[in-house]
Design a protein around this motif. Structure first.
Motif, PDB file in Angstrom:
ATOM      1  N   ALA A   1       8.795  12.617  -1.091  1.00 31.19           N
ATOM      2  CA  ALA A   1       9.491  13.316  -2.170  1.00 31.19           C
ATOM      3  C   ALA A   1       9.185  12.674  -3.520  1.00 31.19           C
ATOM      4  CB  ALA A   1      10.997  13.302  -1.911  1.00 31.19           C
ATOM      5  N   HIS A   2       9.121  11.331  -3.554  1.00 28.22           N
ATOM      6  CA  HIS A   2       8.804  10.637  -4.801  1.00 28.22           C
ATOM      7  C   HIS A   2       7.408  11.018  -5.276  1.00 28.22           C
ATOM      8  CE1 HIS A   2       8.689   7.211  -7.666  1.00 28.22           C
ATOM      9  NE2 HIS A   2       7.405   7.166  -7.326  1.00 28.22           N
ATOM     10  N   TRP A   3       6.453  11.026  -4.345  1.00 24.16           N
ATOM     11  CA  TRP A   3       5.075  11.342  -4.735  1.00 24.16           C
ATOM     12  C   TRP A   3       4.969  12.773  -5.239  1.00 24.16           C
ATOM     13  CZ3 TRP A   3       0.755   8.679  -5.647  1.00 24.16           C
ATOM     14  CH2 TRP A   3      -0.431   9.391  -5.783  1.00 24.16           C
TER      15      TRP A   3
ATOM     16  N   PRO B   1       6.353  -3.359  -3.378  1.00 27.01           N
ATOM     17  CA  PRO B   1       5.508  -2.251  -2.906  1.00 27.01           C
ATOM     18  C   PRO B   1       6.245  -1.390  -1.884  1.00 27.01           C
ATOM     19  CG  PRO B   1       4.854  -4.292  -1.838  1.00 27.01           C
ATOM     20  CD  PRO B   1       5.932  -4.660  -2.815  1.00 27.01           C
ATOM     21  N   TYR B   2       6.588  -0.167  -2.286  1.00 27.70           N
ATOM     22  CA  TYR B   2       7.388   0.711  -1.429  1.00 27.70           C
ATOM     23  C   TYR B   2       6.544   1.545  -0.480  1.00 27.70           C
ATOM     24  CZ  TYR B   2      12.243   0.208  -2.948  1.00 27.70           C
ATOM     25  OH  TYR B   2      13.519  -0.247  -3.139  1.00 27.70           O
ATOM     26  N   GLY B   3       5.336   1.911  -0.851  1.00 29.07           N
ATOM     27  CA  GLY B   3       4.561   2.776   0.026  1.00 29.07           C
ATOM     28  C   GLY B   3       3.138   2.954  -0.444  1.00 29.07           C
ATOM     29  N   LEU B   4       2.290   3.423   0.467  1.00 31.33           N
ATOM     30  CA  LEU B   4       0.887   3.718   0.193  1.00 31.33           C
ATOM     31  C   LEU B   4       0.646   5.205   0.380  1.00 31.33           C
ATOM     32  CD1 LEU B   4      -0.640   0.683   2.071  1.00 31.33           C
ATOM     33  CD2 LEU B   4      -0.911   1.103  -0.373  1.00 31.33           C
ATOM     34  N   VAL B   5      -0.167   5.776  -0.503  1.00 29.93           N
ATOM     35  CA  VAL B   5      -0.486   7.206  -0.449  1.00 29.93           C
ATOM     36  C   VAL B   5      -1.999   7.358  -0.499  1.00 29.93           C
ATOM     37  CG1 VAL B   5      -0.260   9.423  -1.632  1.00 29.93           C
ATOM     38  CG2 VAL B   5       1.673   7.847  -1.589  1.00 29.93           C
ATOM     39  N   LEU B   6      -2.549   8.189   0.385  1.00 28.98           N
ATOM     40  CA  LEU B   6      -3.971   8.525   0.369  1.00 28.98           C
ATOM     41  C   LEU B   6      -4.120   9.910  -0.234  1.00 28.98           C
ATOM     42  CD1 LEU B   6      -6.886   7.840   1.182  1.00 28.98           C
ATOM     43  CD2 LEU B   6      -6.419   8.884   3.406  1.00 28.98           C
ATOM     44  N   LYS B   7      -4.735   9.974  -1.410  1.00 28.05           N
ATOM     45  CA  LYS B   7      -4.887  11.239  -2.134  1.00 28.05           C
ATOM     46  C   LYS B   7      -6.372  11.491  -2.380  1.00 28.05           C
ATOM     47  CE  LYS B   7      -3.847  14.726  -4.975  1.00 28.05           C
ATOM     48  NZ  LYS B   7      -3.282  16.004  -4.500  1.00 28.05           N
TER      49      LYS B   7
END
Length: 358
Positions: A243-245, A177-183
């Motif tokens: 940048a990935h997102w 798990p590299y990261g969490l994003v709130l969208k």
């Protein structure tokens, strides 16, 4: 503009010794030639930035030197105090730590800068969730956040939505798990598939190079990997979550659109289309629109996540949209129209029909 960039470059080199010209160019959104010129400008200003060759090379500051550029400007303090989302910190279990950090930072600021920071908090509030939606933190979000912080490999169980009305199916993956994003009020985890048989322990082949995005509210279980496997992973140094997102979010949204619907719209319905359908589908749909016919109606192809979703979205346009295909969806609208006609045929007060007869 250049002065701000030079300060950023000096701070980047101070906090990340060994950054290459290419890495600095990406961080500063300039060319490598500009990085070289800026390094010379910093040297002329008395900041001992130097470039070293070899495996441990890159840009460094002279040993023992630290810049004096860390004092915050009032505008910078205003921006810093706007950078956190209270609801996101609460979901992650970090609200207390954030409050403490904010108090410590406030205590170190000059009075004028402190006033600017406090003023920004009184004037602006960032609310991430969408309207008409009660935000709720997924049960496993805090545990998943701890795995992200500690670079811990996890076995993840996930409820994948079924297609075409089929029930959801359970999927299990061992991921990094590299990261969490709130969208828009929904949490996602960006992860890389982990495979002990692959080079470096990572499965890099296949679509997306092993990268996957999962909705956290569909994660049903988290567990350590199988006994004997690695408990932690080595994070790729060049991975940039934002940048990935940005690069993959549009493709991810488009990948969800698996159903194509052909519709005919009035001018009013065409104007309302961006308000009722998925944003990722609007551009392609409008590009496919025909010229208005003799009655001013436009025909276009619209992509949607499923027929159920298309039905719910297009129903908001009422008689300003006609579904032409697929036949199954057209039939659903015909049945809906018949049901509505029967419902409104009778006066609720008298029980008589539009012609006055019972």
């Amino acid at each position: 503009m250049r002065a701000a960039r030079l300060i950023r470059m000096a701070l980047l080199v101070q906090s990340n010794p060994g950054l290459t010209a290419a890495a600095l160019a990406r961080a500063l959104d300039v060319s490598e030639r500009t990085v070289i010129r800026d390094a010379q400008a910093l040297q002329e200003a008395g900041i001992p930035v130097r470039s070293e060759r070899g495996r441990t090379g890159g840009y460094h500051l002279a040993p023992g030197y630290r810049t004096r550029l860390t004092t915050l400007h009032p505008t910078e303090a205003e921006t810093l105090f706007l950078s956190g989302l209270p609801s996101a910190l609460r979901d992650l279990g970090l609200s207390d730590a954030a409050d403490t950090a904010r108090l410590k930072l406030t205590a170190t600021l000059l009075p004028s800068v402190r006033a600017a920071a406090e003023a920004s908090v009184r004037r602006f509030h960032l609310d991430a969730p969408a309207w008409f939606r009660e935000p709720s933190a997924p049960e496993l979000l805090p545990e998943l956040a701890r795995a992200v912080w500690s670079d811990r490999v996890v076995a993840l169980s996930y409820a994948r939505p079924g297609r075409g009305g089929a029930p959801a199916c359970a999927v299990s993956r061992v991921v990094e798990p590299y990261g969490l994003v709130l969208k828009a009020g929904t949490w996602y985890v960006v992860a890389r598939l982990h495979d002990g048989d692959g080079p470096g322990g990572v499965r890099g082949d296949g679509p997306g190079g092993g990268w996957r995005t999962y909705r956290v509210d569909r994660v049903t279980a988290l567990a350590p990997p199988a006994p004997g496997g690695p408990e932690v992973f080595v994070r790729a140094a060049d991975f940039d979550l934002a940048a990935h997102w940005e690069a993959h979010a549009h493709a991810f949204a488009r990948a969800l659109l698996r159903t194509t619907v052909t519709v005919r719209l009035t001018a009013w319905g065409l104007g309302r289309l961006p308000d009722v359908v998925d944003g990722a589908a609007v551009g392609d749909a409008l590009a496919s629109a025909s010229a208005p016919d003799g009655d001013g109606l436009v025909t276009l192809a619209l992509r949607a996540e499923s027929e159920d979703v298309a039905h719910d979205q297009l129903a908001r346009l009422g008689a300003d949209v006609e579904v032409l295909a697929p036949a199954s969806l057209r039939a659903r609208f015909r049945e809906r129209a018949a049901a509505l006609a029967a419902l409104y045929r009778t006066d609720p007060e008298t029980g008589s029909g539009a012609d006055g007869q019972r």
